[in-house]
Design a protein around this motif. Structure first.
Motif, short mmCIF file in Angstrom:
data_model
loop_
_atom_site.label_atom_id
_atom_site.label_comp_id
_atom_site.label_asym_id
_atom_site.label_seq_id
_atom_site.Cartn_x
_atom_site.Cartn_y
_atom_site.Cartn_z
N THR A 172 73.98 131.90 -42.58
CA THR A 172 73.35 131.06 -42.43
C THR A 172 73.16 129.39 -42.93
N ASN A 173 74.36 129.57 -43.86
CA ASN A 173 74.60 128.26 -43.86
C ASN A 173 75.28 127.23 -42.64
N MET A 174 76.29 127.94 -42.14
CA MET A 174 76.49 127.58 -41.49
C MET A 174 75.06 126.90 -39.64
N MET A 175 74.43 127.83 -39.66
CA MET A 175 73.90 127.49 -38.97
C MET A 175 72.32 125.91 -39.25
N LEU A 176 71.83 126.22 -41.17
CA LEU A 176 71.38 125.22 -41.82
C LEU A 176 72.59 123.43 -41.30
N ALA A 177 73.50 123.89 -41.63
CA ALA A 177 74.52 123.02 -41.65
C ALA A 177 74.65 122.42 -40.00
N ARG A 178 74.48 122.64 -38.68
CA ARG A 178 74.24 122.68 -37.90
C ARG A 178 72.67 122.15 -37.71
N PHE A 179 72.00 122.90 -38.05
CA PHE A 179 70.55 122.34 -37.39
C PHE A 179 70.00 120.84 -38.05
N GLY A 180 70.42 121.21 -40.22
CA GLY A 180 69.46 120.11 -40.37
C GLY A 180 70.17 119.23 -41.54
N ALA A 181 71.47 119.73 -40.52
CA ALA A 181 73.07 118.80 -41.05
C ALA A 181 73.12 116.98 -41.39
N LYS A 182 72.56 116.30 -41.92
CA LYS A 182 72.79 115.26 -42.39
C LYS A 182 73.97 114.23 -42.43
#
Length: 266
Positions: A172-182
């Motif tokens: 979950t954290n990996m996907m959120l970091a990949r798609f919504g990262a800044k």
């Protein structure tokens, strides 16, 4: 809808056939199924619906509506008959597959601005007010349900459930970091004015110039500070090097960014 489908596949095809638990409301759903044979879709809809009512006080209406949409579709997918029941003596395989699928499902749903209610509502609340990553906050609340499930599913399956939750939180954290990262970029250059103009022209947003001076050189060295996505960063760094090959560029990951469009244009 897609995230809910993947979540339902994880539950119906990997977790329940292996008699594994889960965290949060989904964990309570599996326990109710194991002990009382209550359909998972029914428990999911009722308990998550109640938690969404609680979330109304802390989360915005858009998040609640999207979460409700995800919960409704999860119940629909859970109600569909299982086409094929997966059985294996290697319980680690369905544990890992369940964790990966659950993590992907949560990443899709959270990235779309929703949740599966349950512990993810509580995770979003902690993320909003305390900056804790959603995956880690959700894992904490999930463990609070998964560990006591030892009395229903046994010690070994409880340990496998904890492993599944850990894998899910990581994915979950990996996907959120990949798609919504800044990313935060700080640039120090003697041609800061040209660089700031190039960034503004290419990204269509403003940049911040922080007045600073070098202690060793005793000269003014303004710092250009701006926030962008990883894709924008990959496009802008070659441009910065073209303007000033000796520019010092510092990049950092950002966990959370909140601002309105007006601020981005300043």
């Amino acid at each position: 809808m897609l995230g809910s489908l993947v979540f339902a596949i994880s539950i119906n095809y990997f977790l329940i056939p292996t008699r594994l638990g889960e965290g949060g409301v989904t964990g309570l759903t599996t326990i109710a199924y194991y002990t009382l044979k209550i359909p998972t879709y029914l428990t999911n809809f009722v308990l998550n619906g109640l938690l969404l009512l609680v979330g109304l006080k802390f989360l915005d209406r858009k998040t609640i509506l999207r979460s409700l949409w995800a919960v409704v579709w999860l119940s629909i997918w859970l109600k569909l008959p299982v086409v094929y029941t997966y059985h294996t003596n290697q319980t680690l395989i369905p544990t890992m597959l369940g964790g990966v699928l659950t993590g992907i499902a949560m990443g899709l749903i959270l990235n779309a601005g929703g949740s599966i209610a349950g512990s993810t509502v509580l995770g979003r609340i902690l993320n909003k007010y305390f900056g804790i990553s959603i995956g880690s906050a959700t894992l904490f609340f999930d463990l609070a349900v998964a560990i006591p499930a030892i009395f229903i599913i046994g010690f070994e399956n409880m340990l496998l459930t904890v492993l599944e939750l850990y894998i899910s939180a990581k994915i979950t954290n990996m996907m959120l970091a990949r798609f919504g990262a800044k990313r935060v970029l700080q640039v120090i250059s003697s041609r800061y004015s040209d660089i700031a103009q190039a960034i503004s022209d290419n990204l269509g947003q403003g940049v911040t110039v922080v007045q600073a001076s070098g202690f060793y050189s005793k000269t003014d060295r303004p710092i250009i500070y701006f926030i962008c996505t990883p894709r924008e960063m990959a496009r802008i760094i070659p441009l910065l090097k073209e303007i000033d090959s000796s520019a010092l560029i510092i990049t950092e990951n950002v966990r959370s960014v909140r601002a309105n469009d007006l601020y981005r244009l300043l």
